[in-house]
Design a protein around this motif. Structure first.
Motif, mmCIF file in Angstrom:
data_model
loop_
_atom_site.group_PDB
_atom_site.id
_atom_site.type_symbol
_atom_site.label_atom_id
_atom_site.label_comp_id
_atom_site.label_asym_id
_atom_site.label_seq_id
_atom_site.Cartn_x
_atom_site.Cartn_y
_atom_site.Cartn_z
ATOM 1 N N LYS A 59 1.365 -13.983 -1.838
ATOM 2 C CA LYS A 59 0.040 -14.056 -2.457
ATOM 3 C C LYS A 59 -0.938 -13.084 -1.810
ATOM 4 C CE LYS A 59 -3.312 -17.494 -3.994
ATOM 5 N NZ LYS A 59 -3.756 -18.905 -3.906
ATOM 6 N N SER A 60 -0.558 -12.607 -0.646
ATOM 7 C CA SER A 60 -1.428 -11.653 0.050
ATOM 8 C C SER A 60 -1.507 -10.314 -0.672
ATOM 9 C CB SER A 60 -0.915 -11.437 1.489
ATOM 10 O OG SER A 60 -0.975 -12.618 2.202
ATOM 11 N N SER A 61 -0.696 -10.126 -1.713
ATOM 12 C CA SER A 61 -0.748 -8.864 -2.486
ATOM 13 C C SER A 61 -2.100 -8.671 -3.147
ATOM 14 C CB SER A 61 0.356 -8.865 -3.552
ATOM 15 O OG SER A 61 0.140 -9.896 -4.494
ATOM 16 N N GLU A 62 -2.807 -9.765 -3.362
ATOM 17 C CA GLU A 62 -4.110 -9.687 -3.996
ATOM 18 C C GLU A 62 -5.129 -8.972 -3.114
ATOM 19 O OE1 GLU A 62 -5.778 -14.080 -2.610
ATOM 20 O OE2 GLU A 62 -4.778 -13.897 -4.544
ATOM 21 N N LEU A 63 -4.771 -8.833 -1.861
ATOM 22 C CA LEU A 63 -5.669 -8.139 -0.945
ATOM 23 C C LEU A 63 -5.623 -6.616 -1.126
ATOM 24 C CD1 LEU A 63 -4.966 -10.245 2.289
ATOM 25 C CD2 LEU A 63 -6.937 -10.421 0.778
ATOM 26 N N VAL A 64 -4.598 -6.154 -1.858
ATOM 27 C CA VAL A 64 -4.460 -4.704 -2.078
ATOM 28 C C VAL A 64 -5.273 -4.318 -3.309
ATOM 29 C CG1 VAL A 64 -2.864 -2.790 -2.488
ATOM 30 C CG2 VAL A 64 -2.163 -4.768 -1.064
ATOM 31 N N LYS A 65 -6.146 -3.363 -3.155
ATOM 32 C CA LYS A 65 -7.002 -2.885 -4.246
ATOM 33 C C LYS A 65 -6.662 -1.423 -4.545
ATOM 34 C CE LYS A 65 -9.334 -6.761 -3.955
ATOM 35 N NZ LYS A 65 -9.191 -7.805 -4.960
ATOM 36 N N GLU A 66 -7.051 -1.012 -5.766
ATOM 37 C CA GLU A 66 -6.748 0.373 -6.150
ATOM 38 C C GLU A 66 -7.518 1.367 -5.288
ATOM 39 O OE1 GLU A 66 -6.940 1.471 -10.213
ATOM 40 O OE2 GLU A 66 -5.887 -0.319 -10.919
ATOM 41 N N ASP A 67 -8.646 0.909 -4.752
ATOM 42 C CA ASP A 67 -9.440 1.812 -3.933
ATOM 43 C C ASP A 67 -9.161 1.640 -2.453
ATOM 44 O OD1 ASP A 67 -10.461 -0.695 -3.692
ATOM 45 O OD2 ASP A 67 -12.572 -0.112 -3.885
ATOM 46 N N SER A 68 -8.120 0.874 -2.141
ATOM 47 C CA SER A 68 -7.774 0.687 -0.722
ATOM 48 C C SER A 68 -7.353 1.995 -0.108
ATOM 49 C CB SER A 68 -6.626 -0.331 -0.589
ATOM 50 O OG SER A 68 -7.022 -1.582 -1.061
ATOM 51 N N ASP A 69 -7.608 2.093 1.177
ATOM 52 C CA ASP A 69 -7.179 3.286 1.912
ATOM 53 C C ASP A 69 -5.707 3.090 2.256
ATOM 54 O OD1 ASP A 69 -6.705 5.413 3.501
ATOM 55 O OD2 ASP A 69 -8.259 4.947 5.001
ATOM 56 N N PHE A 70 -4.878 3.705 1.464
ATOM 57 C CA PHE A 70 -3.431 3.457 1.619
ATOM 58 C C PHE A 70 -2.837 4.083 2.862
ATOM 59 C CE2 PHE A 70 -4.107 2.665 -2.897
ATOM 60 C CZ PHE A 70 -3.506 1.418 -3.012
ATOM 61 N N SER A 71 -3.654 4.900 3.526
ATOM 62 C CA SER A 71 -3.138 5.437 4.801
ATOM 63 C C SER A 71 -3.216 4.379 5.911
ATOM 64 C CB SER A 71 -3.929 6.687 5.202
ATOM 65 O OG SER A 71 -5.294 6.357 5.448
ATOM 66 N N THR A 72 -4.099 3.356 5.758
ATOM 67 C CA THR A 72 -4.236 2.310 6.783
ATOM 68 C C THR A 72 -4.139 0.903 6.223
ATOM 69 O OG1 THR A 72 -6.645 2.323 6.506
ATOM 70 C CG2 THR A 72 -5.720 3.773 8.208
ATOM 71 N N VAL A 73 -3.937 0.753 4.938
ATOM 72 C CA VAL A 73 -3.953 -0.566 4.322
ATOM 73 C C VAL A 73 -2.878 -1.493 4.898
ATOM 74 C CG1 VAL A 73 -2.415 0.029 2.412
ATOM 75 C CG2 VAL A 73 -4.142 -1.769 2.100
ATOM 76 N N HIS A 74 -1.772 -0.919 5.294
ATOM 77 C CA HIS A 74 -0.677 -1.767 5.811
ATOM 78 C C HIS A 74 -1.080 -2.474 7.106
ATOM 79 C CE1 HIS A 74 -0.253 2.138 7.785
ATOM 80 N NE2 HIS A 74 0.419 1.498 8.759
ATOM 81 N N ILE A 75 -1.954 -1.766 7.849
ATOM 82 C CA ILE A 75 -2.379 -2.385 9.125
ATOM 83 C C ILE A 75 -3.292 -3.569 8.843
ATOM 84 C CG2 ILE A 75 -3.682 -1.984 11.255
ATOM 85 C CD1 ILE A 75 -2.784 0.943 11.093
#
Length: 911
Positions: free
Chosen positions: A671-687
């Motif tokens: 369910k934590s996938s909802e925390l990912v947004k299209e404008d997320s900084d994908f270079s650091t989003v995993h952290i």
């Protein structure tokens, strides 16, 4: 003068001097030599032998040797012996010894002389071993050769070899029957040199002494007897001396008092010794036979009674001795101190009882000392309650409680003391008021300055009034045989009840030597003297048939005057007179005799009681051992049951939480996938996403899981507590039933409830908060994660690629099963709970540890009691004589005195 004598003294030359006594021997022998030489067939040996003797006496040893070396013929060996003597005088001991040893002869005299010379040579040179060989051989072969035994005796004494000296003296006494040697042997015995010899060694020499001189015989016997007394060979000595006296004749008027006394001492020693009856069987019959045989008729009371008492118990003495004893016991005078005899017997019994763990009790010891007071008349006073109390009070001025259940003994003494005498202890008391709390069979001794008792040398034994108990249980019945008389007191307005009359008759039969008389108290209530006299006569008439010897005293305690006390004193003196210098001592000894009989009977019964008690104790402890072992197994079973139920319950709670978390954590992570947004900084989003996923799981654990877990664990503790309390109650119930059997609080089986306190503390600590290390959920190095993280860094600046990365991240997070992540998180979460679970079994064992420890100790203690009692019982059964033999000997000594008393009574009666 024989030739052999001349040769031994080197005086053979004197045969040439018979007609030339006034001439010098040298001249005479020179002339004889010349005359012999003139003969056609001459032999100069005899002249040379004589010449050598003369030269020897004049210390011209070399000339003597020259002459003797040229001697031939019948005296050649004598000359050779003389040559050795000369060499010895010259200091040539080795050559002298060789010459002596080289001589072989059949002449006993020459052999003896050579032996004596060798003996002197060896002793001079301190060759003691060879000296022994020579003198021992000479004594053995020629003891009658002059001075041989005297030289041997002196040598043995110088060497302090008193065994050899004694052997020589014994042999010479037997061989020569010389009084001189008898005296020597007696001296050796007196000095203790014969102590190492077995008694039988002296059998033959004592027979020789008896034949030669009875005075010496008695002296030797007495000396040896005293030597062996109290030594290991004592019994062997007694057997030896018995054999001697059985085989010698004793004259009617011979004086054997010293030996008779020794026999008496021996008999007494043996009867007081630790020897078994079996051992005594081998010596006592002959001891008694010989003792009676040599004892003067007037002194034969003791040995006669000893013979008869022994033969009653162990028929083993010849008929003639029994007949003589039966006759002499009535002809002998009574010179036995009965009180001293019984005193020694009593203390012997007390000593033996104490050594064998059979405490006879303070009461017995007290009675012994009480009865040994030979100068006081002991009166037993009993009767109706009020009458007895007032009567005793009038003569002691001591208020005796009415209806008392304790026996009081009033004794005159300048120092006041009151003490309760019981078997187990002696307790000082302030007054007699507390006497009613006295234990069974206790008595109260009251010592004070009692004027009446002091003046008339009396003591009072005041027993409780008669009760409905069986007669033999009444104190008056038990103590009557010990008193010098019984006074039964009753009130003037009372009559003698049938029950009282019956008990008095029982007492009279039980203690026939205790006179019974009566006191009618409170006569002043009748006022009229004529009435008093009438009442007294009527009472005397009413008891006359049953108590024909009884007298009655009319007494008035309220007017205690010198006259009334005088009447009482006269009454006591007339009816209970006790003379310690006459028959009174015999009576007192007879009372001690009765007391000792009762005590010995009690000791015999105590043996049986002890054996039965041991058997019962073993059986009881064996039964308890079975119960205790069963109880211990039961506690073990309960412990295992509680381990299983409590640990299983805890494990179930934990497993239920674990199962729910295995479902919940993956859902939370997906369910934590909802925390990912299209404008997320994908270079650091995993952290950031990794951090948020950990936080979501931890939040769920803290807010949802732990509160429920804590409630479940508290419920588990409460349930466990109830179970353990039930176990404690069960254990206590069984322990209480066992304690009732022990008749004491033997088992205290408290379980350790501190275990539950520890659980509560640990649960509170574990279930309040769980701190988990951050889990690497998206930071792991696997191909997909590596691709996403790389793509994020590469395409994060290209706008059109944002949507692609967004979709890929969501798809990745939602598609993972997170099983390994969940397992890792659960391991961390349950780590301390798992450790707690592992310790639960140990904690439950600790809970039951103390009861099990107490039970094991009690089992060991019970087994030890069983083993100890079995050992004692086995010893008692395997060696019953160790207990019964001393009692048998005590009974024999008692019976012996009974016979002496009866014989004396018969003599007095016939006179």
């Amino acid at each position: 003068m024989t030739v052999e004598y001349q040769l031994t003294k080197k005086k053979y030359y004197e045969t040439f001097m018979q007609e030339n006594e006034n001439q010098p021997p040298v001249k005479v022998l020179g002339q004889a030599y010349y005359e012999e030489q003139q003969k056609e067939w001459y032999d100069l040996s005899l002249v040379r032998l004589a010449q050598g003797e003369v030269y020897f006496h004049n210390q011209d040893f070399e000339s003597a040797i020259f002459k003797w070396e040229n001697v031939n013929g019948e005296f050649k060996l004598w000359a050779k012996k003389n040559t050795a003597d000369a060499h010895y005088e010259l200091g040539l001991s080795t050559l002298a010894e060789e010459l002596y040893l080289s001589i072989e002869t059949d002449s006993k005299v020459l052999k003896a002389e050579i032996a004596l010379k060798l003996f002197s040579l060896y002793t001079d040179h301190n060759n003691i071993e060879r000296a022994y060989e020579v003198i021992n051989e000479l004594v053995a072969s020629q003891p009658d050769y002059p001075n041989v035994t005297a030289i041997a005796r002196r040598f043995y004494e110088e060497q302090e070899d008193f065994n050899s000296a004694v052997e020589l003296a014994v042999d010479e006494c037997i061989r020569t029957e010389s009084l001189n040697w008898f005296a020597v042997l007696k001296t050796y015995v007196d000095k203790g040199y014969t102590a190492n010899f077995i008694p039988n060694y002296f059998y033959q020499v004592m027979i020789s002494f008896y034949k030669v001189d009875q005075v010496y015989f008695k002296q030797l016997v007495s000396a040896l007897w005293k030597q062996y007394k109290s030594q290991p060979p004592y019994l062997a000595w007694i057997k030896t001396i018995n054999d001697i006296f059985l085989n010698i004749e004793v004259g009617l008027y011979d004086y054997w008092q010293e030996i008779s006394t020794l026999y008496q001492e021996t008999y007494t020693d043996l009867m007081e010794s630790d020897h078994s009856v079996k051992e005594l069987h081998e010596v006592i019959p002959n001891v008694l036979t010989n003792w009676l045989k040599i004892t003067n008729k007037s002194r034969a009371l003791f040995p006669s009674a000893a013979v008869l008492s022994w033969n009653e118990k162990f028929p083993s003495i010849d008929t003639i001795t029994i007949e003589n004893a039966g006759r002499l016991i009535f002809e002998a005078r009574n010179d036995i101190d009965g009180l001293e005899y019984h005193y020694k017997l009593c203390h012997g019994i007390i000593k033996w009882a104490n050594e064998n763990g059979l405490e006879v009790g303070h009461t017995f010891k007290w009675w012994v000392d009480f009865l040994l007071d030979a100068h006081t008349t002991h009166l037993l006073i009993t009767g109706t309650n009020a009458a007895t109390s007032s009567f005793v009070g009038s003569i002691t001025e001591e208020k005796v409680p009415q209806n008392h259940e304790t026996t009081f003994v009033f004794i005159h003494d300048e120092e006041e003391s009151i003490q309760q005498i019981a078997n187990q202890e002696i307790i000082p008391m302030e007054t007699i008021d507390g006497a009613e709390q006295s234990p069974h069979q206790a008595l109260v001794e009251v010592k004070k300055p009692f004027a009446f008792l002091d003046k008339h040398n009396c003591s009072c034994i005041v027993t409780p009034s008669f009760t409905e108990q069986e007669g033999r249980e009444q104190d008056a019945f038990k103590y009557a045989p010990l008193a010098d008389g019984l006074l039964f007191v009753l009130d003037a307005k009372e009559s003698l009840l049938d029950e009282e009359r019956e008990l008095l008759l029982e007492i009279k039969e039980y203690a026939p030597n205790t006179p019974v008389h009566f006191v009618i108290n409170n006569m002043d209530s009748l006022y009229n003297q004529a009435t008093i006299e009438r009442i007294t006569k009527e009472f005397e008439a009413s008891i006359g048939a049953d108590f024909p010897q009884a007298h009655v005293l009319a007494y008035t305690p309220h007017y205690v005057s010198s006259q009334h006390h005088g009447d009482l004193a006269q009454f006591i003196k007339a009816n209970f007179y006790y003379d310690p210098n006459d028959v009174g001592v015999e009576e007192r000894a007879r009372r001690l005799l009765f007391f000792i009989q009762s005590m010995l009977k009690g000791l015999v019964e105590k043996r049986n009681q002890t054996e039965n008690h041991l058997i019962e104790s073993i059986k009881w402890n064996e039964d308890m051992l079975v119960r205790l072992n069963g109880f211990l197994h039961r506690v073990d079973d309960v412990e295992q049951e509680k381990v299983s139920s409590i640990v299983s319950a805890y494990h179930g709670i934990k497993e239920d939480i674990s199962k729910k978390l295995k479902n919940k954590i993956p859902r939370l992570l997906k369910k934590s996938s909802e925390l990912v947004k299209e404008d997320s900084d994908f270079s650091t989003v995993h952290i950031e996403l990794n951090k948020q996923m950990n936080m979501r799981v931890e939040e769920h654990l803290q807010q949802d899981v732990l509160p429920k877990f804590r409630i479940s664990l508290k419920d588990w503790i409460a349930t466990s507590n109830e179970e353990l309390i039930a176990s404690q109650v069960d254990i206590e119930e069984v322990a209480e039933s066992l304690n009732k059997m022990y008749n004491e609080q033997k088992l205290t089986l408290a379980c350790d409830f501190k275990v539950l306190d520890d659980w509560r503390r640990d649960v509170n600590r574990m279930a309040n908060r769980v701190q988990l290390d951050e889990e690497n959920i998206l930071l792991r190095v696997n191909p997909t994660q590596l691709l996403l993280k790389g793509a994020g860094k590469l395409f994060s600046s290209i706008l059109q690629n944002q949507t692609l990365l967004y979709n890929q991240y969501k798809k990745y997070i939602e598609s993972q099963d997170y099983q390994d992540i969940t397992e890792s998180m659960l391991a961390k979460f349950f780590m301390q709970f798992n450790l707690f679970e592992k310790n639960l079994e140990v904690d439950i064992e600790l809970f039951f540890e103390k009861p099990k420890e107490v039970l094991k100790e009690t089992i060991e203690e019970t087994q030890a009691h069983i083993n100890e009692n079995q050992d004692v019982l086995s010893h008692m059964k395997a060696n019953p004589e160790a207990y019964y033999d001393p009692l048998t000997l005590f009974q024999l000594r008692l019976r012996q005195y009974e016979l002496m008393v009866k014989a004396t009574e018969e003599v007095h009666y016939n006179v």
